[in-house]
Design an enzyme around this catalytic site. Structure first.
Site, PDB file in Angstrom:
ATOM      1  N   ARG A  13       0.837  -1.210   0.000  1.00 23.49           N
ATOM      2  CA  ARG A  13       0.000   0.000   0.000  1.00 23.49           C
ATOM      3  C   ARG A  13       0.874   1.262   0.000  1.00 23.49           C
ATOM      4  O   ARG A  13       0.577   2.246   0.679  1.00 23.49           O
ATOM      5  CB  ARG A  13      -0.926   0.046   1.206  1.00 23.49           C
ATOM      6  CG  ARG A  13      -2.018  -0.969   1.212  1.00 23.49           C
ATOM      7  CD  ARG A  13      -2.991  -0.809   0.055  1.00 23.49           C
ATOM      8  NE  ARG A  13      -4.136  -1.667   0.244  1.00 23.49           N
ATOM      9  CZ  ARG A  13      -4.123  -2.976   0.002  1.00 23.49           C
ATOM     10  NH1 ARG A  13      -3.043  -3.562  -0.471  1.00 23.49           N
ATOM     11  NH2 ARG A  13      -5.210  -3.690   0.223  1.00 23.49           N
ATOM     12  N   SER A  34     -10.377  -0.279   3.744  1.00 27.11           N
ATOM     13  CA  SER A  34      -9.555  -0.441   4.952  1.00 27.11           C
ATOM     14  C   SER A  34      -9.050   0.925   5.409  1.00 27.11           C
ATOM     15  O   SER A  34      -8.443   1.640   4.622  1.00 27.11           O
ATOM     16  CB  SER A  34      -8.338  -1.308   4.664  1.00 27.11           C
ATOM     17  OG  SER A  34      -8.727  -2.577   4.222  1.00 27.11           O
ATOM     18  N   GLU A  79      -4.197   3.853   6.406  1.00 30.92           N
ATOM     19  CA  GLU A  79      -4.007   3.514   5.000  1.00 30.92           C
ATOM     20  C   GLU A  79      -4.626   4.626   4.152  1.00 30.92           C
ATOM     21  O   GLU A  79      -4.134   4.975   3.091  1.00 30.92           O
ATOM     22  CB  GLU A  79      -4.712   2.168   4.746  1.00 30.92           C
ATOM     23  CG  GLU A  79      -4.229   1.441   3.530  1.00 30.92           C
ATOM     24  CD  GLU A  79      -5.266   1.433   2.442  1.00 30.92           C
ATOM     25  OE1 GLU A  79      -5.103   2.229   1.500  1.00 30.92           O
ATOM     26  OE2 GLU A  79      -6.206   0.653   2.516  1.00 30.92           O
TER      27      GLU A  79
HETATM   28  N1  EPU Z   1     -10.330 -10.147  10.814  1.00 33.06           N
HETATM   29  C1  EPU Z   1     -10.952 -10.162  12.044  1.00 33.06           C
HETATM   30  N2  EPU Z   1     -11.950  -9.264  12.276  1.00 33.06           N
HETATM   31  C2  EPU Z   1     -12.353  -8.377  11.359  1.00 33.06           C
HETATM   32  C3  EPU Z   1     -11.727  -8.347  10.103  1.00 33.06           C
HETATM   33  C4  EPU Z   1     -10.718  -9.240   9.853  1.00 33.06           C
HETATM   34  O1  EPU Z   1     -10.606 -10.948  12.895  1.00 33.06           O
HETATM   35  O2  EPU Z   1     -13.276  -7.596  11.660  1.00 33.06           O
HETATM   36  C5  EPU Z   1      -9.245 -11.108  10.540  1.00 33.06           C
HETATM   37  C6  EPU Z   1      -9.785 -12.474  10.107  1.00 33.06           C
HETATM   38  O3  EPU Z   1      -8.980 -13.459  10.676  1.00 33.06           O
HETATM   39  C7  EPU Z   1      -9.588 -12.456   8.600  1.00 33.06           C
HETATM   40  C8  EPU Z   1      -8.325 -11.642   8.467  1.00 33.06           C
HETATM   41  O4  EPU Z   1      -8.440 -10.650   9.486  1.00 33.06           O
HETATM   42  O5  EPU Z   1      -9.420 -13.738   8.094  1.00 33.06           O
HETATM   43  C9  EPU Z   1      -8.152 -10.987   7.122  1.00 33.06           C
HETATM   44  O6  EPU Z   1      -9.329 -10.238   6.802  1.00 33.06           O
HETATM   45  P1  EPU Z   1      -9.699  -9.912   5.276  1.00 33.06           P
HETATM   46  O7  EPU Z   1      -9.554 -11.128   4.439  1.00 33.06           O
HETATM   47  O8  EPU Z   1     -11.015  -9.223   5.265  1.00 33.06           O
HETATM   48  O9  EPU Z   1      -8.554  -8.948   4.801  1.00 33.06           O
HETATM   49  P2  EPU Z   1      -7.860  -7.695   5.518  1.00 33.06           P
HETATM   50  O10 EPU Z   1      -6.461  -8.068   5.861  1.00 33.06           O
HETATM   51  O11 EPU Z   1      -8.718  -7.142   6.573  1.00 33.06           O
HETATM   52  C10 EPU Z   1      -6.837  -6.781   3.306  1.00 33.06           C
HETATM   53  C11 EPU Z   1      -6.779  -5.477   2.567  1.00 33.06           C
HETATM   54  C12 EPU Z   1      -8.090  -5.232   1.832  1.00 33.06           C
HETATM   55  C13 EPU Z   1      -8.289  -6.369   0.853  1.00 33.06           C
HETATM   56  C14 EPU Z   1      -8.326  -7.687   1.648  1.00 33.06           C
HETATM   57  C15 EPU Z   1      -8.422  -8.899   0.746  1.00 33.06           C
HETATM   58  C16 EPU Z   1      -5.277  -4.024   3.813  1.00 33.06           C
HETATM   59  C17 EPU Z   1      -5.162  -2.840   4.705  1.00 33.06           C
HETATM   60  N3  EPU Z   1      -6.515  -4.384   3.492  1.00 33.06           N
HETATM   61  O12 EPU Z   1      -7.835  -6.645   4.300  1.00 33.06           O
HETATM   62  O13 EPU Z   1      -7.962  -4.037   1.087  1.00 33.06           O
HETATM   63  O14 EPU Z   1      -9.501  -6.226   0.127  1.00 33.06           O
HETATM   64  O15 EPU Z   1      -7.096  -7.822   2.400  1.00 33.06           O
HETATM   65  O16 EPU Z   1      -7.212  -9.110   0.100  1.00 33.06           O
HETATM   66  O17 EPU Z   1      -4.271  -4.584   3.411  1.00 33.06           O
HETATM   67  C18 EPU Z   1      -8.328  -1.691   1.140  1.00 33.06           C
HETATM   68  O18 EPU Z   1      -7.111  -1.569   1.012  1.00 33.06           O
HETATM   69  O19 EPU Z   1      -9.080  -0.693   1.222  1.00 33.06           O
HETATM   70  C19 EPU Z   1      -8.897  -3.025   1.215  1.00 33.06           C
HETATM   71  C20 EPU Z   1     -10.195  -3.226   1.407  1.00 33.06           C
END
Ligand code: EPU
Length: 337
Positions: A162, A237, A333
């Site tokens: 990012r 995010s 972010e």
């Molecule tokens: N999780 C929780 N609680 C929550 C949310 C997430 O426990 O409320 C944990 C869960 O274990 C889940 C893990 O976090 O399995 C990962 O969550 P998720 O797959 O939703 O992905 P993320 O790491 O929260 C990142 C990116 C997103 C992107 C997704 C999918 C960043 C900051 N965010 O989110 O990007 O869509 O992966 O690849 O890296 C964005 O940048 O605006 C964005 C939405």
């Protein structure tokens, strides 16, 4: 070239917060942008793309330029590869669909990401196991202080998680007018490594997915988890997932054995900020008109009447809670302006 005064940016930011631009104009071509820069005497303008990664916390005193430079074209094809060039003002998701319609792959995992094509390199958008930098070929940007056109290759962009040079040393100095991607025209590399994608495709009984299947799966996952900005203001995010040095991670894991984590190649360990925020008790909570989304704690939302400062106040409370509980300071972010 027409410069308007005191324009509300409410419709131009996906948080849907009220903020005024003292001066505002839209550009539709590189030449038009250069003309504006030549004539404008009021300090360096602020470039607005899709407004999907910014939090506006006050009035913008200078000139805001909305990048509306359009145009999409396949500029070359060779040995199963294809090069696509798009104007910085093109909507990113429409570009993804346009490429898919032409059988071009490589960006299907980046379906439904809000914002413009010109903004994609700035924060090196990424999702579901794919990052923009993997398909990036080259970009053209106009230096705002001189109006000169510069070309940037992959090295020059210094992409990171990012992150890019346009978020660091060159922050606010360039307007990205054209982006060129290198995609696959055949033998697509289907990337279903991300758990959610595999589960969605398995659920549909699809064992040999096409780029179209992957795109549809990503759209379904995103629509299920992330709020639609047209319905509930948000910027995706809000925080970055922290990457901890091995030693710090070991200490954290001793204290919190259930911590969700993803080891990185360089030895550091990525922790989902959504997990930290949820564990700190913020998921689904509201503070005035701002809130922490009930299905994804990493997304801050505007329930309707929040100001940019309300959302920032919530973000700071979340950062403090996470720091107190886990000793980790979450970096934003979203660009706070
Ligand atoms: N999780 C929780 N609680 C929550 C949310 C997430 O426990 O409320 C944990 C869960 O274990 C889940 C893990 O976090 O399995 C990962 O969550 P998720 O797959 O939703 O992905 P993320 O790491 O929260 C990142 C990116 C997103 C992107 C997704 C999918 C960043 C900051 N965010 O989110 O990007 O869509 O992966 O690849 O890296 C964005 O940048 O605006 C964005 C939405």
């Amino acid at each position: 070239m027409e410069i308007q005064e005191n324009i509300s940016l409410k419709a131009y930011n996906t948080f849907g917060v009220e903020a005024n631009a003292r001066y505002f104009t839209e550009v539709h071509s590189t030449e038009e942008l250069q003309e504006v820069l030549r004539k404008w005497r009021g300090g360096r303008p602020f470039i607005l793309g899709g407004g999907s990664n910014i939090l506006l916390t006050g009035q913008l005193e200078g000139l805001v330029i909305k990048n509306n430079i359009r145009g999409k074209a396949i500029t070359g094809k060779k040995g199963g590869r294809a090069w696509v060039s798009a104007g910085g003002g093109e909507n990113w998701h429409e570009l993804v669909l346009w490429c898919l319609d032409r059988g071009l792959g490589g960006i299907e995992n980046l379906s439904l990401i809000p914002g413009t094509t010109g903004a994609a390199p700035i924060q090196n958008i990424g999702a579901y196991g794919c990052e923009f930098s993997e398909v990036f070929h080259q970009l053209e940007a106009v230096e705002m202080d001189t109006g000169a056109i510069h070309s940037f290759g992959k090295e020059a962009c210094r992409f990171g998680y990012r992150d890019s040079i346009f978020k660091q040393e060159l922050r606010g100095l360039y307007c990205i007018t054209r982006v060129s991607l290198e995609l696959t025209a055949a033998n697509h590399r289907i990337n279903t490594a991300y758990g959610d994608i595999r589960r969605t495709l398995d659920g549909q009984g699809i064992t040999e997915p096409t780029i179209h299947d992957v795109s549809r799966a990503v759209i379904a996952i995103r629509s299920g988890k992330l709020p639609d900005p047209k319905v509930l203001g948000n910027s995706g995010s809000f925080f970055k997932n922290p990457e901890l040095p091995p030693e710090q991670f070991r200490r954290l894991q001793q204290q919190f054995p259930d911590v969700v984590h993803y080891p990185l190649e360089d030895g550091r360990v990525k922790i989902p900020a959504g997990w930290l925020v949820e564990q700190a008790g913020w998921k689904g909570k509201r503070l005035g008109g701002a809130g922490c989304y009930e299905k994804q704690a990493l997304v801050l939302v505007n329930y309707g009447q929040a100001t940019g400062r309300d959302i920032l106040a919530l973000a700071e409370r979340v950062q403090q809670s996470v720091e107190e509980k886990f000793g980790i300071w979450l970096e934003t972010e979203v660009n706070v302006i």
